[in-house]
Every structure is written in C-alpha cells, then in structure tokens.
Design a protein around this motif. Structure first.
Motif, PDB file in Angstrom:
ATOM      1  N   GLY A  39      98.343-134.225 -54.911  1.00 29.96           N
ATOM      2  CA  GLY A  39      98.666-132.949 -54.295  1.00 29.96           C
ATOM      3  C   GLY A  39      97.459-132.064 -54.084  1.00 29.96           C
ATOM      4  N   GLY A  40      96.367-132.386 -54.738  1.00 29.16           N
ATOM      5  CA  GLY A  40      95.122-131.660 -54.502  1.00 29.16           C
ATOM      6  C   GLY A  40      95.111-130.262 -55.063  1.00 29.16           C
ATOM      7  N   GLN A  41      94.373-129.380 -54.392  1.00 30.20           N
ATOM      8  CA  GLN A  41      94.149-128.027 -54.903  1.00 30.20           C
ATOM      9  C   GLN A  41      95.443-127.255 -55.124  1.00 30.20           C
ATOM     10  OE1 GLN A  41      91.587-126.339 -51.971  1.00 30.20           O
ATOM     11  NE2 GLN A  41      89.747-127.115 -52.932  1.00 30.20           N
ATOM     12  N   LYS A  42      96.379-127.381 -54.216  1.00 34.46           N
ATOM     13  CA  LYS A  42      97.617-126.604 -54.299  1.00 34.46           C
ATOM     14  C   LYS A  42      98.328-126.876 -55.621  1.00 34.46           C
ATOM     15  CE  LYS A  42     101.147-124.193 -52.816  1.00 34.46           C
ATOM     16  NZ  LYS A  42     101.105-122.768 -52.998  1.00 34.46           N
ATOM     17  N   VAL A  43      98.439-128.149 -55.995  1.00 35.79           N
ATOM     18  CA  VAL A  43      99.122-128.536 -57.233  1.00 35.79           C
ATOM     19  C   VAL A  43      98.345-128.019 -58.439  1.00 35.79           C
ATOM     20  CG1 VAL A  43      99.695-130.518 -58.682  1.00 35.79           C
ATOM     21  CG2 VAL A  43     100.303-130.531 -56.288  1.00 35.79           C
ATOM     22  N   ASN A  44      97.031-128.105 -58.386  1.00 36.21           N
ATOM     23  CA  ASN A  44      96.212-127.726 -59.532  1.00 36.21           C
ATOM     24  C   ASN A  44      96.152-126.212 -59.753  1.00 36.21           C
ATOM     25  OD1 ASN A  44      95.652-130.438 -59.814  1.00 36.21           O
ATOM     26  ND2 ASN A  44      93.796-130.320 -58.589  1.00 36.21           N
ATOM     27  N   LYS A  45      96.413-125.422 -58.721  1.00 35.65           N
ATOM     28  CA  LYS A  45      96.304-123.966 -58.831  1.00 35.65           C
ATOM     29  C   LYS A  45      97.621-123.298 -59.199  1.00 35.65           C
ATOM     30  CE  LYS A  45      93.024-123.397 -55.149  1.00 35.65           C
ATOM     31  NZ  LYS A  45      92.848-122.722 -53.881  1.00 35.65           N
ATOM     32  N   THR A  46      98.753-123.890 -58.819  1.00 35.45           N
ATOM     33  CA  THR A  46     100.039-123.222 -59.021  1.00 35.45           C
ATOM     34  C   THR A  46     100.797-123.818 -60.203  1.00 35.45           C
ATOM     35  OG1 THR A  46     101.134-124.734 -57.499  1.00 35.45           O
ATOM     36  CG2 THR A  46     100.297-122.681 -56.577  1.00 35.45           C
ATOM     37  N   SER A  47     101.618-123.004 -60.812  1.00 35.87           N
ATOM     38  CA  SER A  47     102.432-123.454 -61.946  1.00 35.87           C
ATOM     39  C   SER A  47     103.800-123.875 -61.445  1.00 35.87           C
ATOM     40  CB  SER A  47     102.558-122.336 -62.976  1.00 35.87           C
ATOM     41  OG  SER A  47     101.301-121.993 -63.468  1.00 35.87           O
ATOM     42  N   SER A  48     103.850-124.979 -60.717  1.00 33.28           N
ATOM     43  CA  SER A  48     105.115-125.425 -60.136  1.00 33.28           C
ATOM     44  C   SER A  48     105.863-126.410 -61.020  1.00 33.28           C
ATOM     45  CB  SER A  48     104.866-126.053 -58.769  1.00 33.28           C
ATOM     46  OG  SER A  48     104.000-127.149 -58.907  1.00 33.28           O
ATOM     47  N   CYS A  49     105.213-126.916 -62.059  1.00 40.19           N
ATOM     48  CA  CYS A  49     105.845-127.851 -62.976  1.00 40.19           C
ATOM     49  C   CYS A  49     106.747-127.057 -63.933  1.00 40.19           C
ATOM     50  CB  CYS A  49     104.783-128.610 -63.760  1.00 40.19           C
ATOM     51  SG  CYS A  49     105.454-129.814 -64.897  1.00 40.19           S
ATOM     52  N   VAL A  50     108.004-127.513 -64.099  1.00 39.71           N
ATOM     53  CA  VAL A  50     108.979-126.794 -64.913  1.00 39.71           C
ATOM     54  C   VAL A  50     109.277-127.580 -66.187  1.00 39.71           C
ATOM     55  CG1 VAL A  50     111.332-125.897 -64.983  1.00 39.71           C
ATOM     56  CG2 VAL A  50     110.030-125.765 -62.876  1.00 39.71           C
ATOM     57  N   TYR A  51     109.227-126.892 -67.328  1.00 47.09           N
ATOM     58  CA  TYR A  51     109.557-127.489 -68.617  1.00 47.09           C
ATOM     59  C   TYR A  51     110.764-126.742 -69.160  1.00 47.09           C
ATOM     60  CZ  TYR A  51     109.360-128.136 -73.667  1.00 47.09           C
ATOM     61  OH  TYR A  51     109.686-128.396 -74.973  1.00 47.09           O
ATOM     62  N   ILE A  52     111.821-127.498 -69.522  1.00 47.30           N
ATOM     63  CA  ILE A  52     113.030-126.881 -70.068  1.00 47.30           C
ATOM     64  C   ILE A  52     113.330-127.522 -71.413  1.00 47.30           C
ATOM     65  CG2 ILE A  52     115.526-126.664 -69.818  1.00 47.30           C
ATOM     66  CD1 ILE A  52     115.205-126.440 -66.886  1.00 47.30           C
ATOM     67  N   LEU A  53     113.636-126.683 -72.398  1.00 46.86           N
ATOM     68  CA  LEU A  53     114.076-127.153 -73.706  1.00 46.86           C
ATOM     69  C   LEU A  53     115.481-126.622 -73.929  1.00 46.86           C
ATOM     70  CD1 LEU A  53     113.668-128.292 -76.612  1.00 46.86           C
ATOM     71  CD2 LEU A  53     112.734-126.054 -77.198  1.00 46.86           C
ATOM     72  N   HIS A  54     116.427-127.520 -74.192  1.00 44.92           N
ATOM     73  CA  HIS A  54     117.791-127.117 -74.528  1.00 44.92           C
ATOM     74  C   HIS A  54     117.848-127.035 -76.046  1.00 44.92           C
ATOM     75  CE1 HIS A  54     122.276-127.926 -74.930  1.00 44.92           C
ATOM     76  NE2 HIS A  54     122.183-126.796 -74.259  1.00 44.92           N
ATOM     77  N   ARG A  55     117.819-125.821 -76.583  1.00 44.16           N
ATOM     78  CA  ARG A  55     117.697-125.610 -78.027  1.00 44.16           C
ATOM     79  C   ARG A  55     118.786-126.313 -78.841  1.00 44.16           C
ATOM     80  NH1 ARG A  55     117.017-120.274 -76.404  1.00 44.16           N
ATOM     81  NH2 ARG A  55     114.865-119.788 -75.949  1.00 44.16           N
ATOM     82  N   PRO A  56     120.080-126.193 -78.487  1.00 39.70           N
ATOM     83  CA  PRO A  56     121.122-126.824 -79.323  1.00 39.70           C
ATOM     84  C   PRO A  56     120.978-128.345 -79.461  1.00 39.70           C
ATOM     85  CG  PRO A  56     122.119-125.268 -77.813  1.00 39.70           C
ATOM     86  CD  PRO A  56     120.676-125.386 -77.417  1.00 39.70           C
ATOM     87  N   SER A  57     120.605-129.025 -78.399  1.00 37.92           N
ATOM     88  CA  SER A  57     120.525-130.491 -78.457  1.00 37.92           C
ATOM     89  C   SER A  57     119.109-130.999 -78.710  1.00 37.92           C
ATOM     90  CB  SER A  57     121.036-131.099 -77.143  1.00 37.92           C
ATOM     91  OG  SER A  57     120.186-130.748 -76.073  1.00 37.92           O
ATOM     92  N   GLY A  58     118.116-130.136 -78.452  1.00 38.88           N
ATOM     93  CA  GLY A  58     116.730-130.549 -78.633  1.00 38.88           C
ATOM     94  C   GLY A  58     116.188-131.367 -77.473  1.00 38.88           C
ATOM     95  N   LEU A  59     116.957-131.473 -76.388  1.00 39.13           N
ATOM     96  CA  LEU A  59     116.506-132.234 -75.219  1.00 39.13           C
ATOM     97  C   LEU A  59     115.432-131.466 -74.463  1.00 39.13           C
ATOM     98  CD1 LEU A  59     119.815-133.670 -73.729  1.00 39.13           C
ATOM     99  CD2 LEU A  59     117.941-134.953 -74.705  1.00 39.13           C
ATOM    100  N   GLU A  60     114.395-132.196 -74.046  1.00 38.73           N
ATOM    101  CA  GLU A  60     113.306-131.602 -73.269  1.00 38.73           C
ATOM    102  C   GLU A  60     113.235-132.289 -71.918  1.00 38.73           C
ATOM    103  OE1 GLU A  60     109.943-132.473 -75.704  1.00 38.73           O
ATOM    104  OE2 GLU A  60     110.154-130.619 -76.837  1.00 38.73           O
ATOM    105  N   VAL A  61     113.039-131.506 -70.885  1.00 37.08           N
ATOM    106  CA  VAL A  61     112.903-132.053 -69.535  1.00 37.08           C
ATOM    107  C   VAL A  61     111.691-131.399 -68.885  1.00 37.08           C
ATOM    108  CG1 VAL A  61     113.954-132.268 -67.257  1.00 37.08           C
ATOM    109  CG2 VAL A  61     115.380-132.424 -69.280  1.00 37.08           C
ATOM    110  N   LYS A  62     110.866-132.233 -68.254  1.00 37.82           N
ATOM    111  CA  LYS A  62     109.695-131.740 -67.528  1.00 37.82           C
ATOM    112  C   LYS A  62     109.830-132.261 -66.097  1.00 37.82           C
ATOM    113  CE  LYS A  62     104.737-131.604 -68.282  1.00 37.82           C
ATOM    114  NZ  LYS A  62     103.641-132.197 -69.035  1.00 37.82           N
ATOM    115  N   CYS A  63     109.744-131.384 -65.123  1.00 38.46           N
ATOM    116  CA  CYS A  63     109.945-131.801 -63.735  1.00 38.46           C
ATOM    117  C   CYS A  63     108.831-131.265 -62.843  1.00 38.46           C
ATOM    118  CB  CYS A  63     111.291-131.312 -63.232  1.00 38.46           C
ATOM    119  SG  CYS A  63     111.645-131.869 -61.569  1.00 38.46           S
TER     120      CYS A  63
END
Length: 138
Positions: A39-63
């Motif tokens: 993705g080049g510069q655009k990917v490296n400059k923006t925080s488009s990656c999303v990390y979600i933690l579901h506290r009750p189950s402890g499941l983590e997802v990174k997208c």
C-alpha cells in the motif's frame, strides 16, 4: 447516523447479529493502529488498521483488509461475530475446515507414502511407454 461507511442494510444486519450474540459496543475495546505491508506511503501514514478486544470472551480481532478505517471497523466486528459464533456453536466453521484442508495438502509425506507415490508414477509411465510401441518408448 451510520457507524460505518457501508450500506445501511448491511450495517443493520451486523447490529442485529451482534445483539443476538450478546455483543455490546461497551464490551469492545477498539484501537486504531498504523497499517503495514502493501500500500506504500498511504498505508504507513494512516491508522487504518483496526484492533478490537471483546472483554467478556477475550477474543481479539485485527483487521487491515481495506484502505479505509470505517470499512475495517465493520469487517473487524463481522470477524468477531464469526469467531464468537464458532466458539458458541462448537461446530467447525467452513473457514476452519478450509484451513485444515490446506494444512493436510501442505503436510510433508512420510517416506513410505513418497515411495508408493513414486512407484505408482513409474508404473504409469511404463504403461504409457509400452503403448507407444515401435522403438521401445521414443
């Protein structure tokens, strides 16, 4: 006001699915991370990656599938629902079956299996060579 930058119908389906599974927005810890990879510069400059933690189950997802943060938020929640359903139902999902099938295909053959496979190939080539006739397999 739409939460994600997607079709309103898809968004309402996701909200209903999350409610069915008992996932509340207050149970989610969401962080935005700088992307990496293609993705080049655009990917490296923006925080488009999303990390979600579901506290009750402890499941983590990174997208980081898409370029846009809003779409990645939607996809991360959808992935979380998939994983939670998988855990609740206890049955192997289609995705898990596919992963296992690929793992079996890539698995290294035992010595005996390899010898048998090569013997079968040799037998098959001999059979084809004998069909050619003439000067003995030219």
């Amino acid at each position: 006001m739409p939460l994600f930058n997607i079709n309103a119908e898809k968004e309402s389906q996701l909200v209903e699915r999350m409610a069915r599974l008992g996932i509340r927005e207050s149970d989610l810890e969401e962080r935005f991370i700088r992307g990496a990879g293609k993705g080049g510069q655009k990917v490296n400059k923006t925080s488009s990656c999303v990390y979600i933690l579901h506290r009750p189950s402890g499941l983590e997802v990174k997208c980081q599938r898409e370029r846009y943060q809003s779409i990645n938020r939607y996809l991360a929640r959808r992935e979380l629902c998939d994983r939670l359903e998988e855990r609740v139902l206890g049955a192997k999902s289609q995705r898990q079956q596919e992963i296992e099938r690929i793992r079996r295909q890539k698995r290294k053959r035992s010595k005996r299996q390899k010898e048998r496979m090569l013997a079968d190939k040799k037998h098959h080539s001999d059979k084809k060579a004998s069909r050619r006739g003439g000067a003995g397999g030219e």
